[in-house]
Write a protein that holds these residues in place. Structure first.
Motif, PDB file in Angstrom:
ATOM      1  N   GLY A 229       0.770  -1.231   0.000  1.00  0.00           N
ATOM      2  CA  GLY A 229       0.000   0.000   0.000  1.00  0.00           C
ATOM      3  C   GLY A 229       0.802   1.281   0.000  1.00  0.00           C
ATOM      4  N   SER A 230       2.124   1.171   0.083  1.00  0.00           N
ATOM      5  CA  SER A 230       2.980   2.363   0.039  1.00  0.00           C
ATOM      6  C   SER A 230       4.421   1.912  -0.146  1.00  0.00           C
ATOM      7  CB  SER A 230       2.861   3.191   1.327  1.00  0.00           C
ATOM      8  OG  SER A 230       3.539   2.553   2.406  1.00  0.00           O
ATOM      9  N   PRO A 485      16.854   3.544  -0.137  1.00  0.00           N
ATOM     10  CA  PRO A 485      15.731   2.972  -0.885  1.00  0.00           C
ATOM     11  C   PRO A 485      16.110   2.708  -2.339  1.00  0.00           C
ATOM     12  CG  PRO A 485      15.410   5.317  -0.591  1.00  0.00           C
ATOM     13  CD  PRO A 485      16.624   4.961   0.228  1.00  0.00           C
ATOM     14  N   PRO A 486      15.471   1.710  -2.966  1.00  0.00           N
ATOM     15  CA  PRO A 486      15.809   1.372  -4.348  1.00  0.00           C
ATOM     16  C   PRO A 486      15.387   2.470  -5.318  1.00  0.00           C
ATOM     17  CG  PRO A 486      13.921   0.102  -3.606  1.00  0.00           C
ATOM     18  CD  PRO A 486      14.437   0.821  -2.410  1.00  0.00           C
ATOM     19  N   LYS A 487      16.118   2.557  -6.413  1.00  0.00           N
ATOM     20  CA  LYS A 487      15.825   3.561  -7.435  1.00  0.00           C
ATOM     21  C   LYS A 487      14.792   3.011  -8.418  1.00  0.00           C
ATOM     22  CE  LYS A 487      20.420   5.700  -7.149  1.00  0.00           C
ATOM     23  NZ  LYS A 487      20.881   4.845  -6.023  1.00  0.00           N
ATOM     24  N   ARG A 488      13.840   3.860  -8.787  1.00  0.00           N
ATOM     25  CA  ARG A 488      12.775   3.490  -9.717  1.00  0.00           C
ATOM     26  C   ARG A 488      12.977   4.264 -11.022  1.00  0.00           C
ATOM     27  NH1 ARG A 488      10.323   4.593  -4.790  1.00  0.00           N
ATOM     28  NH2 ARG A 488       9.517   6.581  -5.589  1.00  0.00           N
ATOM     29  N   SER A 489      13.986   3.871 -11.778  1.00  0.00           N
ATOM     30  CA  SER A 489      14.363   4.636 -12.970  1.00  0.00           C
ATOM     31  C   SER A 489      13.277   4.641 -14.034  1.00  0.00           C
ATOM     32  CB  SER A 489      15.662   4.072 -13.551  1.00  0.00           C
ATOM     33  OG  SER A 489      15.503   2.694 -13.887  1.00  0.00           O
ATOM     34  N   SER A 490      12.462   3.581 -14.083  1.00  0.00           N
ATOM     35  CA  SER A 490      11.464   3.488 -15.147  1.00  0.00           C
ATOM     36  C   SER A 490      10.349   4.518 -15.009  1.00  0.00           C
ATOM     37  CB  SER A 490      10.849   2.085 -15.160  1.00  0.00           C
ATOM     38  OG  SER A 490      10.016   1.877 -14.029  1.00  0.00           O
ATOM     39  N   GLU A 491      10.157   5.065 -13.803  1.00  0.00           N
ATOM     40  CA  GLU A 491       9.032   5.974 -13.619  1.00  0.00           C
ATOM     41  C   GLU A 491       9.253   7.322 -14.311  1.00  0.00           C
ATOM     42  OE1 GLU A 491       8.462   6.366  -9.426  1.00  0.00           O
ATOM     43  OE2 GLU A 491      10.096   7.789  -9.161  1.00  0.00           O
ATOM     44  N   THR A 492      10.480   7.604 -14.689  1.00  0.00           N
ATOM     45  CA  THR A 492      10.747   8.862 -15.399  1.00  0.00           C
ATOM     46  C   THR A 492       9.903   8.944 -16.666  1.00  0.00           C
ATOM     47  OG1 THR A 492      13.017   8.963 -14.544  1.00  0.00           O
ATOM     48  CG2 THR A 492      12.519  10.259 -16.528  1.00  0.00           C
ATOM     49  N   GLN A 493       9.860   7.848 -17.438  1.00  0.00           N
ATOM     50  CA  GLN A 493       9.059   7.865 -18.660  1.00  0.00           C
ATOM     51  C   GLN A 493       7.570   7.879 -18.343  1.00  0.00           C
ATOM     52  OE1 GLN A 493       9.774   4.679 -21.480  1.00  0.00           O
ATOM     53  NE2 GLN A 493       8.716   5.775 -23.118  1.00  0.00           N
ATOM     54  N   ARG A 494       7.152   7.140 -17.325  1.00  0.00           N
ATOM     55  CA  ARG A 494       5.726   7.149 -16.976  1.00  0.00           C
ATOM     56  C   ARG A 494       5.281   8.527 -16.515  1.00  0.00           C
ATOM     57  NH1 ARG A 494       7.305   2.388 -14.867  1.00  0.00           N
ATOM     58  NH2 ARG A 494       7.256   3.100 -12.704  1.00  0.00           N
ATOM     59  N   HIS A 495       6.157   9.270 -15.863  1.00  0.00           N
ATOM     60  CA  HIS A 495       5.794  10.634 -15.455  1.00  0.00           C
ATOM     61  C   HIS A 495       5.531  11.504 -16.678  1.00  0.00           C
ATOM     62  CE1 HIS A 495       7.902  10.201 -11.264  1.00  0.00           C
ATOM     63  NE2 HIS A 495       6.825   9.463 -11.391  1.00  0.00           N
ATOM     64  N   LEU A 496       6.370  11.365 -17.700  1.00  0.00           N
ATOM     65  CA  LEU A 496       6.151  12.124 -18.935  1.00  0.00           C
ATOM     66  C   LEU A 496       4.841  11.692 -19.596  1.00  0.00           C
ATOM     67  CD1 LEU A 496       9.770  12.012 -20.422  1.00  0.00           C
ATOM     68  CD2 LEU A 496       8.665  13.945 -19.269  1.00  0.00           C
ATOM     69  N   GLN A 497       4.557  10.396 -19.573  1.00  0.00           N
ATOM     70  CA  GLN A 497       3.331   9.885 -20.171  1.00  0.00           C
ATOM     71  C   GLN A 497       2.105  10.378 -19.415  1.00  0.00           C
ATOM     72  OE1 GLN A 497       4.179   5.674 -20.100  1.00  0.00           O
ATOM     73  NE2 GLN A 497       5.242   5.727 -22.076  1.00  0.00           N
ATOM     74  N   ALA A 498       2.185  10.343 -18.084  1.00  0.00           N
ATOM     75  CA  ALA A 498       1.058  10.820 -17.282  1.00  0.00           C
ATOM     76  C   ALA A 498       0.788  12.293 -17.532  1.00  0.00           C
ATOM     77  CB  ALA A 498       1.344  10.568 -15.800  1.00  0.00           C
ATOM     78  N   ASN A 524       0.809   0.601 -15.082  1.00  0.00           N
ATOM     79  CA  ASN A 524       2.110   0.101 -14.625  1.00  0.00           C
ATOM     80  C   ASN A 524       2.647   0.901 -13.441  1.00  0.00           C
ATOM     81  OD1 ASN A 524       3.250  -2.278 -15.742  1.00  0.00           O
ATOM     82  ND2 ASN A 524       3.353  -1.289 -17.740  1.00  0.00           N
ATOM     83  N   ASP A 525       1.748   1.408 -12.642  1.00  0.00           N
ATOM     84  CA  ASP A 525       2.173   2.110 -11.431  1.00  0.00           C
ATOM     85  C   ASP A 525       1.033   2.119 -10.428  1.00  0.00           C
ATOM     86  OD1 ASP A 525       4.142   3.306  -9.902  1.00  0.00           O
ATOM     87  OD2 ASP A 525       4.683   4.734 -11.487  1.00  0.00           O
ATOM     88  N   PHE A 526       1.390   2.449  -9.196  1.00  0.00           N
ATOM     89  CA  PHE A 526       0.488   2.310  -8.065  1.00  0.00           C
ATOM     90  C   PHE A 526      -0.446   3.510  -7.932  1.00  0.00           C
ATOM     91  CE2 PHE A 526       4.831   0.772  -6.936  1.00  0.00           C
ATOM     92  CZ  PHE A 526       4.606  -0.559  -7.235  1.00  0.00           C
ATOM     93  N   GLU A 527      -1.545   3.305  -7.227  1.00  0.00           N
ATOM     94  CA  GLU A 527      -2.497   4.391  -7.023  1.00  0.00           C
ATOM     95  C   GLU A 527      -1.933   5.492  -6.141  1.00  0.00           C
ATOM     96  OE1 GLU A 527      -3.212   1.988  -3.319  1.00  0.00           O
ATOM     97  OE2 GLU A 527      -2.412   1.703  -5.321  1.00  0.00           O
ATOM     98  N   PHE A 528      -0.876   5.184  -5.367  1.00  0.00           N
ATOM     99  CA  PHE A 528      -0.244   6.181  -4.504  1.00  0.00           C
ATOM    100  C   PHE A 528       1.016   6.778  -5.138  1.00  0.00           C
ATOM    101  CE2 PHE A 528       1.193   1.915  -3.199  1.00  0.00           C
ATOM    102  CZ  PHE A 528       2.562   2.029  -3.407  1.00  0.00           C
ATOM    103  N   SER A 529       1.312   6.415  -6.363  1.00  0.00           N
ATOM    104  CA  SER A 529       2.566   6.811  -7.010  1.00  0.00           C
ATOM    105  C   SER A 529       2.515   8.247  -7.519  1.00  0.00           C
ATOM    106  CB  SER A 529       2.869   5.876  -8.180  1.00  0.00           C
ATOM    107  OG  SER A 529       1.896   6.044  -9.204  1.00  0.00           O
ATOM    108  N   ASP A 530       3.704   8.769  -7.831  1.00  0.00           N
ATOM    109  CA  ASP A 530       3.780  10.089  -8.471  1.00  0.00           C
ATOM    110  C   ASP A 530       3.142  10.052  -9.858  1.00  0.00           C
ATOM    111  OD1 ASP A 530       5.077  11.107  -6.274  1.00  0.00           O
ATOM    112  OD2 ASP A 530       7.090  10.946  -7.145  1.00  0.00           O
TER     113      ASP A 530
END
Length: 607
Positions: A229-230, A485-498, A524-530
């Motif tokens: 959940g987080s 904490p682990p790095k989530r490098s893939s979210e960079t592209q999802r942020h641009l897509q969002a 491909n990302d969580f409801e609590f994600s950026d």
């Protein structure tokens, strides 16, 4: 996410070939022959003797692995008093080992740190002895008593913060096994361990693995899973179970089943889940009776919109009838279904084919044969090899719709390269092309699926639907990473897509603030994600998953964590009405015989 099966097969091949290549070996002087295993393991994640030759290391064989990374585990019955030092270690032989469980042996060789997945993966390393010389001293000895892993022994905090001077790595930190779960597991790496009466939180997969929890109350949901959940609720009680025995003997478990009794074996670490109990003995499967869910049928005045990732569906697959049954019976024939991962007419054959009409027709026919409606459909063929996924597969999103309940507003001109726009007519927003794609030239969509947009009409009212399949999480560091904490490098592209999707939704709302807009799909990302926050920016959208209790928010199970990847987001007009209902229909993710790794989602509302 990429198909777990596809990603796993490729990684297994690489891991088997590169078992010795990924080892971290340093140049150091030779070591004396009076060392014990706990001296080799040390009090951090990496051995103080890495790269050194050791001789006469004593131990009793606790497990033998004849596949993959071949070798065996030994454990010293004479433990020291330091809880941070493991008494077990893996001996990598590369060929089939000739020792047996219960053999007392002495081992000479080189201490190394093997990183499953390679050093670039961010995974932790496994301390092992390589290029060994082995002497069997005696046979038939008692195996050291198994260390109990349970709710009391595993701490509630997951991992320490990494050393900022070392790039966030936890490798050099002294282990605190009474404080952090990852430190506890590391302190018994290579040792004989045991769990008892554990509930399954990740179903058996094609690689004869499953996940259990030793903490049955930790973020539990009503179906037996453990909810993620987080970013700070990693669920410390999760542990992967593999088998050292015959594949046929491994239980076919669903979430909510229980391994009744004790499961015992060495504790390993691998790239597909981190710390793993490799079982010599597996407890008896006690089935929990989990059943696939069925949502309710929409009322006459309700529009039902669903999203369903059908996992690389192409005409050669044998799952069409099962997918059709799921749509007709479990989803109750929604008025609109957006499909993700529809492949072209010859699947992953890389020959330039991009059309998917045969794939879609086969599914539509199967739905009709299952007693469902005669769905019509719309989609846009992608440019060959431009949208990611399996090479040659050309996955895309597709709209299915029931023409007896809803109509599609066709406007010509939409193709793979044309950006859809928004105009205003008679006070209402309208698309320039329908179906269309959102800003396909935007770098946000490089090697990724472009959103498919369509304008529908339900009982004379327009409804805008945006079908998405955002970039996968491939390349992210794992929860059990060396870096915390682990790095989530893939979210960079999802942020641009969002941001691109949110911008387009705002264009619709600028023309008509009361427009009904639904944005849905495999986010491909969580409801609590950026990523979700960027989709929701300025209140343009809201994830309807948040209308469910926190314990019910999941559509996917990954490494024992039930989590959200598929979402349906709604515009303010739909949210304000308070007449919508949301359902995550659990038919796949929790089951060992799943036809997709995603659970479909259904939204019902009154336009």
């Amino acid at each position: 996410m990429p198909s777990k099966r596809t990603a796993r097969i490729g990684a297994l091949t690489v891991a088997t070939i590169c078992s010795t290549v990924s080892a971290v070996v340093l140049t150091s002087p030779a070591e004396a022959d009076s060392l014990r295993i706990h001296d080799i393991q040390g009090t951090t994640r990496t051995s103080p003797l890495a790269g050194q030759q050791v001789t006469g290391v004593e131990g009793v064989v606790t497990g033998v692995r004849t596949y993959g990374s071949r070798g065996f585990w030994i454990q010293d019955p004479q433990a020291d008093a330091d809880p941070a030092t493991s008494e077990g270690v893996f001996v990598f032989t590369s060929s089939r080992p000739t020792v047996s469980v219960g053999d007392a042996v002495t081992v000479s060789g080189t201490v190394s740190e093997f990183v499953p997945g390679g050093t670039s993966s961010g995974n932790q390393s496994v301390t092992q002895i390589t290029r060994p010389t082995i002497t069997v001293v005696s046979t038939g000895n008692a195996v050291p008593a198994a260390k109990v892993i349970d709710a009391e022994s595993v701490p509630g905090r997951y991992a320490p913060a990494g050393d900022t001077a070392d790039g966030g790595s936890i490798d050099g930190l002294t282990l605190a096994p009474a404080t952090y779960a990852l430190d506890f597991y590391e302190s018994v790496e290579g040792m004989n361990v045991q769990v008892a009466d554990t509930r399954v939180v990740g179903a058996t997969d094609p690689f004869t693995e499953l996940w259990v929890t030793v903490k049955p109350r930790e973020n539990a949901n009503r179906r037996g899973g453990t909810v993620y959940g987080s970013y700070t609720s990693q669920n410390t009680g999760r542990l992967q179970i593999q088998s050292l025995g015959a594949v046929a003997d491994f239980p076919k478990a669903n979430v909510g089943d229980v391994l009744k009794g004790t499961t015992t074996g060495p504790l390993d670490y691998n790239q597909f889940g981190g710390y793993t109990l490799v079982a010599n003995k597996i407890a008896t499967l006690q089935q929990g009776g989990l059943e696939r869910e069925t949502t309710r049928k929409q009322a006459r005045g309700e529009l039902a919109v669903a999203t369903y990732n059908v996992e690389n569906l192409d005409p050669s697959d044998a799952s069409f009838a099962d997918h059709a049954a799921a749509i007709v019976h479990n989803l109750q024939s929604p008025d609109i279904v957006t499909l993700e991962e529809i492949q072209d007419n010859n699947g992953a054959t890389n020959d330039g084919t991009v059309a998917a009409d045969q794939t879609v027709k086969k599914l539509v026919d199967a739905i009709a044969a299952a007693g469902g409606p005669a769905y019509d459909w719309r989609s846009i063929d992608p440019v060959n090899l431009a949208d990611g996924g399996e090479p040659g597969g050309n996955i895309r999103q597709v709209f299915l719709f029931n023409p007896e309940r809803v109509s599609f507003t066709d406007r010509a001109g939409g193709d793979a390269a044309t950006a859809v726009g928004v105009t205003k007519s008679y006070g209402k927003a309208r698309l320039t092309v329908s179906p269309g794609r959102i800003d396909p030239a935007n770098a946000a969509w490089t090697n990724s699926r472009k959103p498919l947009v369509g304008e529908f009409s339900f009982r004379g009212k327009p409804v805008f639907v945006i079908a998405n399949h955002f970039a996968s999480k491939g390349g992210d560091q794992s929860l059990h990473s060396e870096f915390q904490p682990p790095k989530r490098s893939s979210e960079t592209q999802r942020h641009l897509q969002a941001t691109a999707v949110n911008t387009f939704v705002k264009e619709i709302l600028a023309k008509d603030k009361n427009a009904d807009v639904i944005t849905l799909g495999d986010i491909n990302d969580f409801e609590f994600s950026d990523t979700a926050e960027l989709l929701e920016d300025d209140g343009a959208l809201w994830s309807a998953f948040k209308s469910l209790p926190k314990s019910e928010r999941y559509s996917y199970v990954f490494q024992g964590n039930a989590q959200v990847l598929d979402q349906i987001l709604i515009s303010p007009s739909i949210r304000r009405s308070c007449e919508f209902t949301y359902d995550s229909v659990h038919i796949n993710a929790e089951f060992n015989d799943q036809i997709s790794d995603h659970d479909p989602q259904v939204l019902r509302f009154r336009p």
